[in-house]
Structures are given as C-alpha cells and as structure tokens.
Design a protein around this motif. Sequence first.
Motif, PDB file in Angstrom:
ATOM      1  N   VAL A 257       0.809  -1.223   0.000  1.00 17.20           N
ATOM      2  CA  VAL A 257       0.000   0.000   0.000  1.00 17.20           C
ATOM      3  C   VAL A 257       0.843   1.274   0.000  1.00 17.20           C
ATOM      4  CG1 VAL A 257      -1.869   1.291   1.102  1.00 17.20           C
ATOM      5  CG2 VAL A 257      -1.862  -1.223   1.195  1.00 17.20           C
ATOM      6  N   ILE A 258       1.759   1.443   0.979  1.00 20.36           N
ATOM      7  CA  ILE A 258       2.501   2.691   1.068  1.00 20.36           C
ATOM      8  C   ILE A 258       4.004   2.438   0.930  1.00 20.36           C
ATOM      9  CG2 ILE A 258       0.796   3.887   2.481  1.00 20.36           C
ATOM     10  CD1 ILE A 258       2.449   3.217   4.930  1.00 20.36           C
ATOM     11  N   ASP A 259       4.709   3.461   0.456  1.00 22.41           N
ATOM     12  CA  ASP A 259       6.160   3.384   0.299  1.00 22.41           C
ATOM     13  C   ASP A 259       6.811   3.924   1.572  1.00 22.41           C
ATOM     14  OD1 ASP A 259       8.757   3.269  -0.515  1.00 22.41           O
ATOM     15  OD2 ASP A 259       8.622   4.923  -1.963  1.00 22.41           O
ATOM     16  N   VAL A 260       7.374   3.012   2.355  1.00 20.15           N
ATOM     17  CA  VAL A 260       7.996   3.417   3.624  1.00 20.15           C
ATOM     18  C   VAL A 260       9.520   3.376   3.547  1.00 20.15           C
ATOM     19  CG1 VAL A 260       6.029   2.718   5.032  1.00 20.15           C
ATOM     20  CG2 VAL A 260       7.836   1.065   4.533  1.00 20.15           C
ATOM     21  N   ALA A 261      10.060   3.127   2.366  1.00 17.79           N
ATOM     22  CA  ALA A 261      11.514   3.070   2.224  1.00 17.79           C
ATOM     23  C   ALA A 261      12.210   4.355   2.678  1.00 17.79           C
ATOM     24  CB  ALA A 261      11.902   2.749   0.785  1.00 17.79           C
ATOM     25  N   PRO A 262      11.615   5.552   2.464  1.00 18.12           N
ATOM     26  CA  PRO A 262      12.273   6.775   2.973  1.00 18.12           C
ATOM     27  C   PRO A 262      12.495   6.758   4.483  1.00 18.12           C
ATOM     28  CG  PRO A 262      10.622   7.363   1.346  1.00 18.12           C
ATOM     29  CD  PRO A 262      10.468   5.888   1.596  1.00 18.12           C
ATOM     30  N   LEU A 263      11.648   6.031   5.231  1.00 17.74           N
ATOM     31  CA  LEU A 263      11.864   5.934   6.678  1.00 17.74           C
ATOM     32  C   LEU A 263      13.168   5.216   6.976  1.00 17.74           C
ATOM     33  CD1 LEU A 263       8.277   4.977   7.934  1.00 17.74           C
ATOM     34  CD2 LEU A 263       9.380   7.217   8.016  1.00 17.74           C
ATOM     35  N   LEU A 264      13.473   4.179   6.199  1.00 15.54           N
ATOM     36  CA  LEU A 264      14.747   3.481   6.375  1.00 15.54           C
ATOM     37  C   LEU A 264      15.907   4.396   6.026  1.00 15.54           C
ATOM     38  CD1 LEU A 264      16.350   0.906   6.956  1.00 15.54           C
ATOM     39  CD2 LEU A 264      16.033   0.261   4.554  1.00 15.54           C
ATOM     40  N   ASP A 265      15.760   5.165   4.949  1.00 10.15           N
ATOM     41  CA  ASP A 265      16.815   6.104   4.562  1.00 10.15           C
ATOM     42  C   ASP A 265      17.093   7.104   5.682  1.00 10.15           C
ATOM     43  OD1 ASP A 265      16.821   4.809   2.160  1.00 10.15           O
ATOM     44  OD2 ASP A 265      15.651   6.331   1.099  1.00 10.15           O
ATOM     45  N   MET A 266      16.035   7.610   6.304  1.00 11.52           N
ATOM     46  CA  MET A 266      16.202   8.556   7.409  1.00 11.52           C
ATOM     47  C   MET A 266      16.918   7.903   8.584  1.00 11.52           C
ATOM     48  SD  MET A 266      12.458  10.399   7.318  1.00 11.52           S
ATOM     49  CE  MET A 266      12.737  11.270   8.855  1.00 11.52           C
ATOM     50  N   ASN A 267      16.506   6.667   8.906  1.00  8.61           N
ATOM     51  CA  ASN A 267      17.163   5.938   9.993  1.00  8.61           C
ATOM     52  C   ASN A 267      18.652   5.789   9.736  1.00  8.61           C
ATOM     53  OD1 ASN A 267      15.085   5.489  11.771  1.00  8.61           O
ATOM     54  ND2 ASN A 267      14.597   3.441  11.042  1.00  8.61           N
ATOM     55  N   LEU A 268      18.975   5.383   8.526  1.00 10.00           N
ATOM     56  CA  LEU A 268      20.364   5.094   8.204  1.00 10.00           C
ATOM     57  C   LEU A 268      21.215   6.353   8.177  1.00 10.00           C
ATOM     58  CD1 LEU A 268      19.879   2.368   5.447  1.00 10.00           C
ATOM     59  CD2 LEU A 268      20.309   2.075   7.880  1.00 10.00           C
ATOM     60  N   ILE A 269      20.666   7.442   7.658  1.00  6.55           N
ATOM     61  CA  ILE A 269      21.421   8.697   7.622  1.00  6.55           C
ATOM     62  C   ILE A 269      21.729   9.168   9.046  1.00  6.55           C
ATOM     63  CG2 ILE A 269      21.269  11.153   7.051  1.00  6.55           C
ATOM     64  CD1 ILE A 269      19.699  10.323   4.531  1.00  6.55           C
ATOM     65  N   MET A 270      20.721   9.141   9.919  1.00  6.34           N
ATOM     66  CA  MET A 270      20.932   9.588  11.294  1.00  6.34           C
ATOM     67  C   MET A 270      21.911   8.676  12.024  1.00  6.34           C
ATOM     68  SD  MET A 270      16.985  10.622  12.210  1.00  6.34           S
ATOM     69  CE  MET A 270      17.316  11.245  13.850  1.00  6.34           C
ATOM     70  N   ALA A 271      21.763   7.352  11.820  1.00  4.36           N
ATOM     71  CA  ALA A 271      22.669   6.410  12.468  1.00  4.36           C
ATOM     72  C   ALA A 271      24.094   6.599  11.966  1.00  4.36           C
ATOM     73  CB  ALA A 271      22.208   4.976  12.210  1.00  4.36           C
ATOM     74  N   GLY A 272      24.239   6.804  10.655  1.00  6.12           N
ATOM     75  CA  GLY A 272      25.569   7.001  10.087  1.00  6.12           C
ATOM     76  C   GLY A 272      26.239   8.253  10.601  1.00  6.12           C
ATOM     77  N   VAL A 273      25.474   9.335  10.732  1.00  8.27           N
ATOM     78  CA  VAL A 273      26.033  10.587  11.240  1.00  8.27           C
ATOM     79  C   VAL A 273      26.497  10.413  12.683  1.00  8.27           C
ATOM     80  CG1 VAL A 273      25.428  12.940  11.935  1.00  8.27           C
ATOM     81  CG2 VAL A 273      24.787  12.115   9.678  1.00  8.27           C
ATOM     82  N   VAL A 274      25.668   9.779  13.522  1.00 10.10           N
ATOM     83  CA  VAL A 274      26.026   9.595  14.928  1.00 10.10           C
ATOM     84  C   VAL A 274      27.281   8.733  15.053  1.00 10.10           C
ATOM     85  CG1 VAL A 274      25.315   8.558  17.114  1.00 10.10           C
ATOM     86  CG2 VAL A 274      23.703   9.955  15.824  1.00 10.10           C
ATOM     87  N   LYS A 275      27.324   7.615  14.329  1.00  9.31           N
ATOM     88  CA  LYS A 275      28.462   6.702  14.440  1.00  9.31           C
ATOM     89  C   LYS A 275      29.745   7.358  13.947  1.00  9.31           C
ATOM     90  CE  LYS A 275      29.853   1.934  13.789  1.00  9.31           C
ATOM     91  NZ  LYS A 275      29.410   0.566  13.494  1.00  9.31           N
ATOM     92  N   THR A 276      29.659   8.071  12.834  1.00  8.90           N
ATOM     93  CA  THR A 276      30.854   8.746  12.312  1.00  8.90           C
ATOM     94  C   THR A 276      31.303   9.850  13.256  1.00  8.90           C
ATOM     95  OG1 THR A 276      30.016   8.308  10.075  1.00  8.90           O
ATOM     96  CG2 THR A 276      31.850   9.837  10.274  1.00  8.90           C
ATOM     97  N   CYS A 277      30.361  10.565  13.837  1.00  8.21           N
ATOM     98  CA  CYS A 277      30.702  11.618  14.808  1.00  8.21           C
ATOM     99  C   CYS A 277      31.507  11.042  15.970  1.00  8.21           C
ATOM    100  CB  CYS A 277      29.429  12.277  15.347  1.00  8.21           C
ATOM    101  SG  CYS A 277      28.715  13.547  14.295  1.00  8.21           S
ATOM    102  N   ILE A 278      31.044   9.929  16.515  1.00  9.09           N
ATOM    103  CA  ILE A 278      31.720   9.342  17.670  1.00  9.09           C
ATOM    104  C   ILE A 278      33.112   8.859  17.289  1.00  9.09           C
ATOM    105  CG2 ILE A 278      31.643   7.435  19.331  1.00  9.09           C
ATOM    106  CD1 ILE A 278      28.563   7.742  19.263  1.00  9.09           C
ATOM    107  N   CYS A 279      33.257   8.274  16.101  1.00  9.73           N
ATOM    108  CA  CYS A 279      34.574   7.801  15.647  1.00  9.73           C
ATOM    109  C   CYS A 279      35.561   8.954  15.498  1.00  9.73           C
ATOM    110  CB  CYS A 279      34.437   7.053  14.327  1.00  9.73           C
ATOM    111  SG  CYS A 279      33.599   5.464  14.439  1.00  9.73           S
ATOM    112  N   ILE A 280      35.142  10.029  14.830  1.00 10.39           N
ATOM    113  CA  ILE A 280      36.047  11.156  14.608  1.00 10.39           C
ATOM    114  C   ILE A 280      36.290  11.905  15.917  1.00 10.39           C
ATOM    115  CG2 ILE A 280      36.304  13.371  13.411  1.00 10.39           C
ATOM    116  CD1 ILE A 280      34.975  12.174  11.009  1.00 10.39           C
ATOM    117  N   TYR A 281      35.264  11.993  16.768  1.00  6.50           N
ATOM    118  CA  TYR A 281      35.460  12.607  18.076  1.00  6.50           C
ATOM    119  C   TYR A 281      36.502  11.836  18.882  1.00  6.50           C
ATOM    120  CZ  TYR A 281      34.605  13.832  22.951  1.00  6.50           C
ATOM    121  OH  TYR A 281      34.781  14.202  24.265  1.00  6.50           O
ATOM    122  N   ALA A 282      36.380  10.511  18.895  1.00 10.64           N
ATOM    123  CA  ALA A 282      37.324   9.686  19.652  1.00 10.64           C
ATOM    124  C   ALA A 282      38.739   9.859  19.123  1.00 10.64           C
ATOM    125  CB  ALA A 282      36.907   8.219  19.580  1.00 10.64           C
ATOM    126  N   ALA A 283      38.895   9.882  17.803  1.00 11.17           N
ATOM    127  CA  ALA A 283      40.224  10.056  17.211  1.00 11.17           C
ATOM    128  C   ALA A 283      40.796  11.431  17.538  1.00 11.17           C
ATOM    129  CB  ALA A 283      40.150   9.856  15.700  1.00 11.17           C
TER     130      ALA A 283
END
Length: 361
Positions: A257-283
């Motif tokens: 019925v509905i296209d919910v794939a953009p919700l996954l894209d939003m999840n992944l973008i936010m998760a990627g930003v947080v994880k990369t932030c912590i890695c570069i912060y730690a370094a």
Amino acid sequence: MMEEKISPYQLGMMIISYMAGSALVVNPAIAARHDAWLAFLLGWGGGMILLFIIIKIVMLHPTKSFVGILIDCFGNFFGKLIAIIYGWYFVHLAAEVIRTYSNYTTTVTYPETPLLFFSISYTLVVIYALKIGIETIGRISEIFVPFIVIVLIFTFTASLTSININNFQPILSQGLDPILKGGVATMILPFGEFFIFLMVLPNLNHQQSYKKTFLLAYLIAGCILFTVVCRNILVLGADMMARDIFPSHIVFRLIPVIDVAPLLDMNLIMAGVVKTCICIYAASKLIAEVFGLSDYKIFILPLGAFTVSLSMMVHGSVLEQATVAIEMWPIYSIPFQIIIPIILLMISVIKKNLPANFKKQ
C-alpha cells in the motif's frame, strides 16, 4: 576550553545509535543464513563478555581516560604509541561507516549521483555537529533512538502478512561452522566496538552511573538488532536475505500500500552521522591527549577531510565492502577489540594486587 558534559541518558542513546549504526545496513550474522538469529545471539553473548572486560578496566582506573589507562599499563612511550594506533583504527572505522552509507545511498536511492558527493555531504554534517560539541551528538541520539524503535515496530507490524515462520527451518542444517563464523563477526561488528566509548566516558556528568548505562544501552541495542535480523529472515527467507547486500531495504519495499523506504533512509542517515561523529570525536580527542593539547576540535576538520579520502580508497565496490565486513574486518579488529583490552585488564589487575612498597619501586 570549557569541559563538555553529557547525561547518562544521552550517553545511553549515543551507545544505542552507534551500535545500531552500520549494523542496520550490513549485519555479519547473515552469513549463517536461516541460522543467522543463532549467530547473532552468539555474537551478542560474546560481546557481553567484552563489555564486562571494559567495565572492569574502568573500575580499576576510575579517574583515567583511555589514553591515561594505556599509559598506566604500558608506560609513557608504548602507551602513547598504542593510543596513536587506536587513533588510526577510529579514523579507519569512520571511513568504513561513511563508505557503507554512501554505497547504500548510491546503490538504492540515487544511483546516478557520484559516490564522492555523499561521502563529502555526510562528513560535512559530522564536522559541523562536532564543532558545536559532543552534547549535540547526545541530543541527536535522543531524537533518533525513539524514532528507530517506532519505525521498527511499524515495519514489523506491517510485514506480518509476509512473515513465514518456516523460514527459521531447518535449524543447524549447515552445521556449527557458519554459526560460529557469523557469531564471531557479529561480536566484532558491532558489539566489540563498544570500547570506543572509553573516549566518551570522561564527559559523563554522573560517573557513578556508567555501569548501569552501559549495560542497559547494550541490551536495548542488541534487542533492536536481533528484531531486525529475525524480521529479515521471516520476511525474505534465508536465500534472498543472503543474496541481497541490503536486506532491510527489500523488506521495506515489500510492505504493501505505502512506500515506507524513505523511513529506512532517514534511519540510516541519522545512524551514520552519529556513528561517524563518535569515531572522529574519539580520534580527535585521543590525538589531543597524546600530544597534551586542550582543544581537540582543531583536529576535526583535517581528520574529516582525511576520512573522506580514505573512504574513497578502502573498497572498489559495494560487494567488495560487504565481503570485507564479513571476512576480513573481524580479523583486523581482534587486536583492538579483544587482545589489547584483555592485556589491559590483566596488567591492571596485577598492578592493583601488587604490594604498596613494590609499586613505589
């Protein structure tokens, strides 16, 4: 420089965001096919052992940063040398995360857009967030984690008509080897990466609550990822899940019925930003401590630029990166996530139990 502080709740949300990070895109447990859920449980349990090792190390060095712990255990020269090697590992990990999300975006959402464009875009957001401060990452995580839980519940419910419980069968049909291999890979990615939060722990404003925060965040992150693994097996089956590099995307596309794939894209973008932030912060924080500098933020921009360059060089294709994540990355990470922490714990325990007069000598 003003000291940055985060609450136990923010630290817990950061841990969940970080652990959910790239594991939402590439989960090594899928190598075990329909036994992926067993491999995940094995890796989750193994990661718990590593978590207790980290907690014990912190208990033995309650006022020390990660660099300070390395110096206490290995001496000034070798401690700083090992710290610099860890700095490389954090940057390499950040490059892998950026490449993972850039690959996902160019493969699934914008196939005609150059990979470099997304690598730079993600990194610019990371640099901006870190320039504001680590508290920003905590606030982002406070928003992100409830959102990912809501999306997970929604997609699981919406996929009920596509679920086939027989996809779990036959259990152990391939023997124990795939389960053990997938379990070790899962223990390394993402659970073994937990030690990076030794670089964030000094920012906690209530130091006495770190054990409870670590354990609760670890369990919640594990529950989220276990639900994702089970959902993908139940909806796709072992064969399709093993063949597809991004199985969660297929699950979202199969929702009627509905296209919910953009919700996954939003999840992944936010998760990627947080994880990369912590890695570069730690370094950045690690390098600043090694060289006795008070301001780690001067390293954020050059490390971000280097991370983008490295992310473009680490792999030749999406398939190559997926293979490396399952086959090579666990081997590469063992010294950082298992061997050195165990040695740290052993040395810390020995020093703790030495007679006082011997310590002075």
